[in-house]
Every structure is written in structure tokens, then in C-alpha cells.
Design an enzyme around this catalytic site. Structure first.
Site, short mmCIF file in Angstrom:
data_model
loop_
_atom_site.label_atom_id
_atom_site.label_comp_id
_atom_site.label_asym_id
_atom_site.label_seq_id
_atom_site.Cartn_x
_atom_site.Cartn_y
_atom_site.Cartn_z
N SER A 112 0.48 -1.54 -0.18
CA SER A 112 0.07 -0.01 -0.25
C SER A 112 0.93 1.35 0.19
O SER A 112 1.74 1.46 -0.61
CB SER A 112 -1.19 0.17 1.46
OG SER A 112 -1.69 1.22 0.95
N ASP A 162 -10.22 -3.47 -5.42
CA ASP A 162 -9.08 -2.97 -4.41
C ASP A 162 -10.42 -1.41 -4.08
O ASP A 162 -10.29 -1.07 -5.36
CB ASP A 162 -8.38 -2.72 -4.78
CG ASP A 162 -7.04 -1.87 -3.74
OD1 ASP A 162 -7.89 -1.25 -2.77
OD2 ASP A 162 -6.61 -1.68 -3.98
N HIS A 193 -8.23 -4.27 -1.43
CA HIS A 193 -7.12 -3.87 -0.61
C HIS A 193 -6.36 -4.90 0.25
O HIS A 193 -4.52 -4.83 0.10
CB HIS A 193 -6.90 -2.70 -0.10
CG HIS A 193 -5.71 -1.83 0.24
ND1 HIS A 193 -5.49 -1.11 -1.66
CD2 HIS A 193 -4.85 -0.98 0.99
CE1 HIS A 193 -4.25 -0.04 -1.62
NE2 HIS A 193 -4.07 -0.63 -0.09
C1 MLT Z 1 -1.02 6.06 -0.45
O1 MLT Z 1 -1.46 6.82 0.33
O2 MLT Z 1 -0.20 5.95 -0.67
C2 MLT Z 1 -2.11 5.28 -0.63
O3 MLT Z 1 -3.78 5.38 -0.59
C3 MLT Z 1 -2.26 4.30 0.20
C4 MLT Z 1 -2.84 4.24 1.14
O4 MLT Z 1 -4.32 4.83 1.85
O5 MLT Z 1 -1.56 4.58 2.22
#
Ligand code: MLT
Length: 210
Positions: A112, A162, A193
Site C-alpha cells: 500500500s 480494491d 486492498h
Molecule cells: C497512499 O496514500 O499511499 C495510498 O492511498 C495507499 C494508502 O492508503 O496508504
């Protein structure tokens, strides 16, 4: 500047050696709200013979650690992304000389937000990574000039349902890496996710083949 300025865990490669003799070190990059402990068990499972380096993201979003700032879901502070990508690359180099591992053999395993900073490292500071396992990555940077990623191996593992990653992002990111010369795999998993056993199976296969 080059210093060990991230809170982190480092686990040396087990002795006597386990698994393939050439098991390179692994960089573990957690998701938003995680920390340096989260991915250590998965890292050890996937890379039993490797040294593991696991930093904690140094941005706090309402108390949740991340690797770069954002203004909202999917709206990134691109200056901050560049600054912190460079800071993380400098940290990796400093950790390599402190702990004695070769950064040109480093595999990033990021989930992520951790996958997103790993992708940014590949695009802005590719010298610190040889391979990357990107779990649920998205497009953050769109550099005018792509780096030379020839010789790098990258796997993207994306969830078909996701809710966080727009469906066009994984193929766009894979396209950036391919145009830069990397060897790229993109796999769609029947999930959202969250990680599944299939992620671990695909990551294990990729890491064993590296
Ligand atoms: C991010 O902010 O890097 C992406 O949206 C993944 C997350 O939710 O952290």
C-alpha cells in the site's frame, strides 16, 4: 545527507545460512498506520536466508505512520514524495554501510503506502533497489523522464476489487516500469486492498526466481 534517521528494525541474515546462498537483503515498507514490526514475519517467511531492514514511515497522519504526505485519499503532496523518497534512499545507503549489506542486491517488499514509496524509489533513486514486490501499488509520480530500470525485476500484485487503488493505476504503473526497461509482472488477485495467501504465494515465487 546520509544517516540512519528512520526508526527501524534490522535483522541480520540467519547464521548458519538458510536457503539460497545468494539471498539478498530485503527492505520492508509498511502501509499507512503500520510500523517497522508489521512485515517482519512475512519478510522472514518469504526470505528465510535474508537480512531484513524495516523502517517506520516518518510522516504522521493523525498518528498513523506513512512514508510521505497526502492531502486526501489518492491526492499526494508530490514535493514531499520526492523529498522523502530521497531521504529514504539515503537511509538505505547509510544502513547498507552500517550493517554491511549490498544495496545493489536489495529487494523491496512494500504494501500500500509502502508499495507506493518503493515505486517512487524505483523512479527517482533506482540505484538503491534491484527488485521490488509491490502489493496494491498505485500511480503517485509521473516523471517526465524515466530512469533506466534495465536489469530490475518488479512484480505488482493488485486486487480486482480494491476500493483504494483506481483500476487503471496498476497497468499504468507497470507501463512506466516497462518503458523504463524493467522486467515487470502484473497480477490481478480476486481480492480488495487486503493481502491474501495468493499474494504470499506470488511473492514467494518471484523472490525464489530472482
Ligand atoms: C497512499 O496514500 O499511499 C495510498 O492511498 C495507499 C494508502 O492508503 O496508504
Amino acid at each position: 545527507m546520509s544517516s540512519l534517521n528512520y526508526i527501524h528494525r534490522y535483522e541480520p541474515a540467519p547464521l548458519p545460512a538458510v536457503g539460497p546462498a545468494k539471498a539478498g537483503p530485503v527492505l520492508l515498507l509498511h502501509g499507512t498506520g503500520g510500523n517497522e514490526n508489521d512485515l517482519l514475519p512475512i519478510g522472514r517467511q518469504l526470505a528465510p536466508g535474508s537480512a531484513l531492514l524495516s523502517p517506520r514511515g516518518d510522516v504522521s497522519e493523525h498518528g498513523m505512520p506513512r512514508f510521505f504526505r497526502r492531502f486526501g485519499e489518492g491526492i499526494f503532496d508530490l514535493d514531499d514524495v520526492a523529498r522523502r523518497t530521497n531521504a529514504l534512499a539515503d537511509f538505505i545507503i547509510a544502513a547498507g554501510s552500517r550493517y554491511g549489506f549490498a544495496t545493489n542486491q536489495l529487494t523491496a517488499l512494500g504494501y500500500s503506502n509502502g508499495a507506493n514509496i518503493a515505486a517512487s524509489l524505483l523512479l527517482l533513486r533506482p540505484e538503491v533497489l534491484a527488485r521490488a514486490v509491490l502489493l496494491r501499488p498505485m500511480v503517485v509520480l509521473q516523471p517526465d523522464q524515466l530512469p533506466d530500470l534495465s536489469g530490475k525485476q518488479i512484480i505488482l500484485l493488485s486486487g480486482r476489487s480494491d476500493p483504494i487503488v483506481p483500476v487503471d493505476h496498476p497497468p499504468r504503473l507497470a507501463g512506466q516500469f516497462r518503458r523504463a526497461g524493467a522486467r515487470v509482472e502484473l497480477h490481478w488477485l480476486e481480492t480488495g486492498h487486503q493481502l491474501t495467501d495468493e499474494d504470499l504465494a506470488q511473492a514467494a515465487r518471484f523472490m525464489a526466481s530472482a
